[in-house]
Scaffold this motif. Structure first.
Motif, mmCIF file in Angstrom:
data_model
loop_
_atom_site.group_PDB
_atom_site.id
_atom_site.type_symbol
_atom_site.label_atom_id
_atom_site.label_comp_id
_atom_site.label_asym_id
_atom_site.label_seq_id
_atom_site.Cartn_x
_atom_site.Cartn_y
_atom_site.Cartn_z
ATOM 1 N N PHE A 177 15.285 42.956 39.750
ATOM 2 C CA PHE A 177 14.783 44.334 39.675
ATOM 3 C C PHE A 177 13.545 44.548 40.555
ATOM 4 C CE2 PHE A 177 17.586 44.198 36.070
ATOM 5 C CZ PHE A 177 18.134 45.463 36.057
ATOM 6 N N LEU A 178 13.280 43.587 41.445
ATOM 7 C CA LEU A 178 12.151 43.659 42.382
ATOM 8 C C LEU A 178 10.817 43.859 41.674
ATOM 9 C CD1 LEU A 178 13.649 45.772 45.313
ATOM 10 C CD2 LEU A 178 13.527 43.291 45.090
ATOM 11 N N ILE A 179 10.665 43.197 40.546
ATOM 12 C CA ILE A 179 9.401 43.233 39.817
ATOM 13 C C ILE A 179 8.589 42.040 40.321
ATOM 14 C CG2 ILE A 179 8.328 43.014 37.548
ATOM 15 C CD1 ILE A 179 10.890 44.358 36.415
ATOM 16 N N PRO A 180 7.539 42.303 41.112
ATOM 17 C CA PRO A 180 6.817 41.201 41.745
ATOM 18 C C PRO A 180 5.924 40.405 40.803
ATOM 19 C CG PRO A 180 5.771 43.272 42.290
ATOM 20 C CD PRO A 180 7.011 43.603 41.507
ATOM 21 N N GLU A 181 5.491 41.026 39.706
ATOM 22 C CA GLU A 181 4.700 40.323 38.703
ATOM 23 C C GLU A 181 4.587 41.203 37.470
ATOM 24 O OE1 GLU A 181 0.759 39.585 40.173
ATOM 25 O OE2 GLU A 181 0.474 41.664 40.769
ATOM 26 N N TYR A 182 4.368 40.542 36.338
ATOM 27 C CA TYR A 182 4.119 41.249 35.088
ATOM 28 C C TYR A 182 3.403 40.297 34.154
ATOM 29 C CZ TYR A 182 8.191 38.750 33.231
ATOM 30 O OH TYR A 182 9.072 37.777 32.841
ATOM 31 N N ASP A 183 2.733 40.872 33.191
ATOM 32 C CA ASP A 183 2.022 40.074 32.211
ATOM 33 C C ASP A 183 3.005 39.705 31.103
ATOM 34 O OD1 ASP A 183 0.428 38.998 30.229
ATOM 35 O OD2 ASP A 183 -1.066 40.609 30.297
ATOM 36 N N PRO A 184 3.319 38.424 30.937
ATOM 37 C CA PRO A 184 4.268 38.017 29.895
ATOM 38 C C PRO A 184 3.834 38.455 28.495
ATOM 39 C CG PRO A 184 3.714 36.153 31.300
ATOM 40 C CD PRO A 184 2.834 37.290 31.711
ATOM 41 N N GLU A 185 2.533 38.666 28.313
ATOM 42 C CA GLU A 185 2.030 39.143 27.016
ATOM 43 C C GLU A 185 2.504 40.573 26.728
ATOM 44 O OE1 GLU A 185 0.073 37.439 24.699
ATOM 45 O OE2 GLU A 185 0.502 35.699 25.954
ATOM 46 N N ASN A 186 2.893 41.295 27.771
ATOM 47 C CA ASN A 186 3.363 42.673 27.621
ATOM 48 C C ASN A 186 4.882 42.765 27.499
ATOM 49 O OD1 ASN A 186 0.756 43.584 27.721
ATOM 50 N ND2 ASN A 186 0.850 44.263 29.844
ATOM 51 N N MET A 187 5.553 41.631 27.452
ATOM 52 C CA MET A 187 7.010 41.630 27.344
ATOM 53 C C MET A 187 7.439 41.284 25.925
ATOM 54 S SD MET A 187 9.880 39.271 29.145
ATOM 55 C CE MET A 187 10.342 40.221 30.565
ATOM 56 N N GLU A 188 8.465 41.984 25.477
ATOM 57 C CA GLU A 188 9.058 41.679 24.178
ATOM 58 C C GLU A 188 10.570 41.757 24.339
ATOM 59 O OE1 GLU A 188 8.957 43.357 19.590
ATOM 60 O OE2 GLU A 188 7.328 43.866 20.957
ATOM 61 N N THR A 189 11.259 40.831 23.721
ATOM 62 C CA THR A 189 12.719 40.862 23.721
ATOM 63 C C THR A 189 13.206 40.756 22.281
ATOM 64 O OG1 THR A 189 12.916 38.458 23.972
ATOM 65 C CG2 THR A 189 12.892 39.772 26.001
ATOM 66 N N ASN A 190 14.375 41.301 22.052
ATOM 67 C CA ASN A 190 14.998 41.177 20.746
ATOM 68 C C ASN A 190 16.496 41.285 20.949
ATOM 69 O OD1 ASN A 190 14.949 40.811 17.935
ATOM 70 N ND2 ASN A 190 15.224 43.002 17.605
ATOM 71 N N GLY A 191 17.244 40.635 20.089
ATOM 72 C CA GLY A 191 18.684 40.719 20.227
ATOM 73 C C GLY A 191 19.416 39.909 19.188
ATOM 74 N N ALA A 192 20.714 39.879 19.359
ATOM 75 C CA ALA A 192 21.603 39.137 18.471
ATOM 76 C C ALA A 192 21.958 37.817 19.139
ATOM 77 C CB ALA A 192 22.863 39.944 18.207
ATOM 78 N N GLU A 193 21.986 36.750 18.372
ATOM 79 C CA GLU A 193 22.381 35.451 18.919
ATOM 80 C C GLU A 193 23.823 35.489 19.435
ATOM 81 O OE1 GLU A 193 20.837 32.388 19.458
ATOM 82 O OE2 GLU A 193 19.009 33.522 19.081
ATOM 83 N N LYS A 194 24.670 36.168 18.684
ATOM 84 C CA LYS A 194 26.083 36.285 19.073
ATOM 85 C C LYS A 194 26.520 37.729 18.885
ATOM 86 C CE LYS A 194 27.423 31.602 17.947
ATOM 87 N NZ LYS A 194 28.341 30.726 17.255
ATOM 88 N N ASN A 195 27.473 38.128 19.671
ATOM 89 C CA ASN A 195 28.065 39.461 19.580
ATOM 90 C C ASN A 195 27.032 40.555 19.842
ATOM 91 O OD1 ASN A 195 30.556 38.230 18.934
ATOM 92 N ND2 ASN A 195 29.906 38.068 16.801
ATOM 93 N N SER A 196 27.184 41.695 19.186
ATOM 94 C CA SER A 196 26.264 42.811 19.377
ATOM 95 C C SER A 196 26.022 43.521 18.055
ATOM 96 C CB SER A 196 26.830 43.784 20.422
ATOM 97 O OG SER A 196 28.087 44.256 20.028
ATOM 98 N N LEU A 197 24.997 44.351 18.051
ATOM 99 C CA LEU A 197 24.598 45.088 16.854
ATOM 100 C C LEU A 197 24.384 46.546 17.218
ATOM 101 C CD1 LEU A 197 21.863 42.631 15.481
ATOM 102 C CD2 LEU A 197 24.138 43.012 14.509
ATOM 103 N N PRO A 198 24.365 47.444 16.220
ATOM 104 C CA PRO A 198 24.002 48.824 16.518
ATOM 105 C C PRO A 198 22.637 48.862 17.206
ATOM 106 C CG PRO A 198 24.875 48.667 14.294
ATOM 107 C CD PRO A 198 24.711 47.258 14.803
ATOM 108 N N VAL A 199 22.496 49.779 18.154
ATOM 109 C CA VAL A 199 21.283 49.868 18.961
ATOM 110 C C VAL A 199 20.025 49.877 18.102
ATOM 111 C CG1 VAL A 199 20.052 51.275 20.647
ATOM 112 C CG2 VAL A 199 22.532 51.044 20.819
ATOM 113 N N ILE A 200 19.999 50.678 17.061
ATOM 114 C CA ILE A 200 18.793 50.818 16.240
ATOM 115 C C ILE A 200 18.419 49.510 15.543
ATOM 116 C CG2 ILE A 200 19.815 51.634 14.081
ATOM 117 C CD1 ILE A 200 16.714 53.128 15.840
ATOM 118 N N ASP A 201 19.404 48.658 15.250
ATOM 119 C CA ASP A 201 19.120 47.373 14.607
ATOM 120 C C ASP A 201 18.353 46.429 15.537
ATOM 121 O OD1 ASP A 201 20.466 48.366 12.436
ATOM 122 O OD2 ASP A 201 22.198 47.034 12.631
#
Length: 143
Positions: A50-74
């Motif tokens: 995505f041509l992001i040359p740098e970012y502060d890892p402290e400002n990044m958050e990820t969340n998700g399902a280990e397998k499959n998918s979930l409703p967006v709001i979850d």
């Protein structure tokens, strides 16, 4: 080296009070580890794509399902400050045609602009948008 410096000047999207969001419908377990490995500049494949040359890892958050998918709001609900942006992200993802997702990347204090980079998605994630957020907002699941 001059190219990286030039990209940093052109693609500096830091902006306080804005969260940029990307999501995936690809099962997290099927994405190669190399996608998440950092190079000598501390950037993983996602950032380079995505041509992001740098970012502060402290400002990044990820969340998700280990397998499959979930409703967006979850997936959005437990994220930091989600009460201030969660519904907007959910509505945009659903407008893009996805009711369930596997994971989400949030980059706070960063206003990614794909009109400038010309990159809206890669093989694993799609850019949703940049949304205002408030650090005083709780998460949707707390409220």
């Amino acid at each position: 080296m001059a190219t990286i410096k030039r990209i940093k000047q052109i693609m500096n999207f830091e902006k306080e009070g804005v969260v940029s969001a990307w999501y995936s419908t690809v099962d997290y377990a099927s994405i190669p580890d190399s996608y998440f490995e950092e190079d000598e500049n501390g950037l993983d494949q996602w950032a380079r794509n995505f041509l992001i040359p740098e970012y502060d890892p402290e400002n990044m958050e990820t969340n998700g399902a280990e397998k499959n998918s979930l409703p967006v709001i979850d997936i959005i609900g437990p994220c930091s400050y989600s009460y201030s942006y969660g519904e907007a992200i959910k509505n945009k993802i659903e407008k893009l045609g996805d009711k369930k997702i596997s994971w989400l990347i949030l980059l706070f204090d960063y206003e990614y602009r794909p009109k400038k980079s010309k990159i809206f998605e890669d093989e694993y994630v799609k850019f949703v948008g940049a949304f205002p957020y408030s650090m005083t907002a709780g998460s949707i699941t707390e409220i």
